[in-house]
Enzyme design. Sequence first.
Site, PDB file in Angstrom:
ATOM      1  N   SER A  71       0.840  -1.202   0.000  1.00  0.00           N
ATOM      2  CA  SER A  71       0.000   0.000   0.000  1.00  0.00           C
ATOM      3  C   SER A  71       0.870   1.246   0.000  1.00  0.00           C
ATOM      4  CB  SER A  71      -0.904   0.030   1.234  1.00  0.00           C
ATOM      5  OG  SER A  71      -1.766  -1.085   1.265  1.00  0.00           O
TER       6      SER A  71
HETATM    7  N1  SAH Z   1      -0.752  -4.747   4.180  1.00  0.00           N
HETATM    8  C1  SAH Z   1      -0.026  -4.999   2.958  1.00  0.00           C
HETATM    9  C2  SAH Z   1      -0.865  -4.676   1.738  1.00  0.00           C
HETATM   10  C3  SAH Z   1      -1.012  -5.889   0.926  1.00  0.00           C
HETATM   11  S1  SAH Z   1      -2.149  -5.851  -0.419  1.00  0.00           S
HETATM   12  C4  SAH Z   1       1.304  -4.268   2.935  1.00  0.00           C
HETATM   13  O1  SAH Z   1       1.568  -3.456   3.829  1.00  0.00           O
HETATM   14  O2  SAH Z   1       2.096  -4.531   2.048  1.00  0.00           O
HETATM   15  C5  SAH Z   1      -3.391  -6.959   0.189  1.00  0.00           C
HETATM   16  C6  SAH Z   1      -2.978  -8.356   0.557  1.00  0.00           C
HETATM   17  O3  SAH Z   1      -4.137  -9.035   1.013  1.00  0.00           O
HETATM   18  C7  SAH Z   1      -2.440  -9.203  -0.597  1.00  0.00           C
HETATM   19  O4  SAH Z   1      -1.188  -9.711  -0.273  1.00  0.00           O
HETATM   20  C8  SAH Z   1      -3.482 -10.314  -0.754  1.00  0.00           C
HETATM   21  O5  SAH Z   1      -2.923 -11.556  -1.142  1.00  0.00           O
HETATM   22  C9  SAH Z   1      -4.065 -10.377   0.648  1.00  0.00           C
HETATM   23  N2  SAH Z   1      -5.389 -10.956   0.774  1.00  0.00           N
HETATM   24  C10 SAH Z   1      -6.463 -10.827  -0.048  1.00  0.00           C
HETATM   25  N3  SAH Z   1      -7.521 -11.514   0.437  1.00  0.00           N
HETATM   26  C11 SAH Z   1      -7.120 -12.086   1.609  1.00  0.00           C
HETATM   27  C12 SAH Z   1      -7.744 -12.938   2.580  1.00  0.00           C
HETATM   28  N4  SAH Z   1      -9.011 -13.343   2.447  1.00  0.00           N
HETATM   29  N5  SAH Z   1      -7.022 -13.340   3.635  1.00  0.00           N
HETATM   30  C13 SAH Z   1      -5.716 -12.956   3.785  1.00  0.00           C
HETATM   31  N6  SAH Z   1      -5.076 -12.169   2.898  1.00  0.00           N
HETATM   32  C14 SAH Z   1      -5.759 -11.737   1.832  1.00  0.00           C
END
Ligand code: SAH
Length: 223
Positions: A71
């Site tokens: 993000s």
């Molecule tokens: N917080 C992260 C942002 C990652 S983007 C950072 O600081 O980098 C969102 C993430 O959510 C992705 O890696 C995706 O694989 C994950 N995601 C999507 N659906 C999910 C679920 N149901 N359970 C766990 N992770 C999930």
Amino acid sequence: MPHKMNLIEDNYRHKGLRQQMVKQLRDGGFNDERVLAALNEVPRHVFLDSSFVEYAYSDQPFSIGSGQTISQPSTVAVQTKLLNVESGKKVLEVGTGSGYQACVLAAMGAKVFSIERQRNLYFRTKEILEQLPYRVKTFLGDGYEGLPNWEPFDRIIITAGAPFVPPKLVEQLKPGGIMVIPMDNSEGGQTMVRLTKQTDGTLTREEFGSFKFVPMLTGTASD
Ligand code: SAH
């Protein structure tokens, strides 16, 4: 015994770029100094591929592989502020991704439990987190299920676009607890929503503008 932290370089250039990133957020009107201090501390460049160091401190999302993104700093700032984290709070994060948001929360003193559904990201990030001094426990699993063995949580942060409020996460939130969740809206993006659980179990809802997240999907995946 050599300390693993030595593997991660955080030099004066990185620190300078990070201070600039924080200054930009402050100049843009972001005024939560506790959050800014955490953003100034956590070395964001270590969560990206090393060849992208120049981009690590600009306010943009960035690919971390597997079709997922870290993000952008301003989004991390807003979500962290809305979560109202205090030292010692138990925080559940859905969507570990790069691990950056989790470390920002840990830098503020939170005990962070973070779930990722993509196997390769889970392992990649686990390795990075082991080299950093933050208290983050990671789990491979489906965020819709939460962590029944570790509940209840003081705070829950979702970092993917949610089509609805996952009922199990509401159950795993303490009374008085806060959930920050980007909810899918009709414009194809997400509205940032903050839910506060009342003592009678009902939720109050506040909205904080539009954002763009990757989708919150069900189950786990190995791609
Ligand atoms: N917080 C992260 C942002 C990652 S983007 C950072 O600081 O980098 C969102 C993430 O959510 C992705 O890696 C995706 O694989 C994950 N995601 C999507 N659906 C999910 C679920 N149901 N359970 C766990 N992770 C999930």
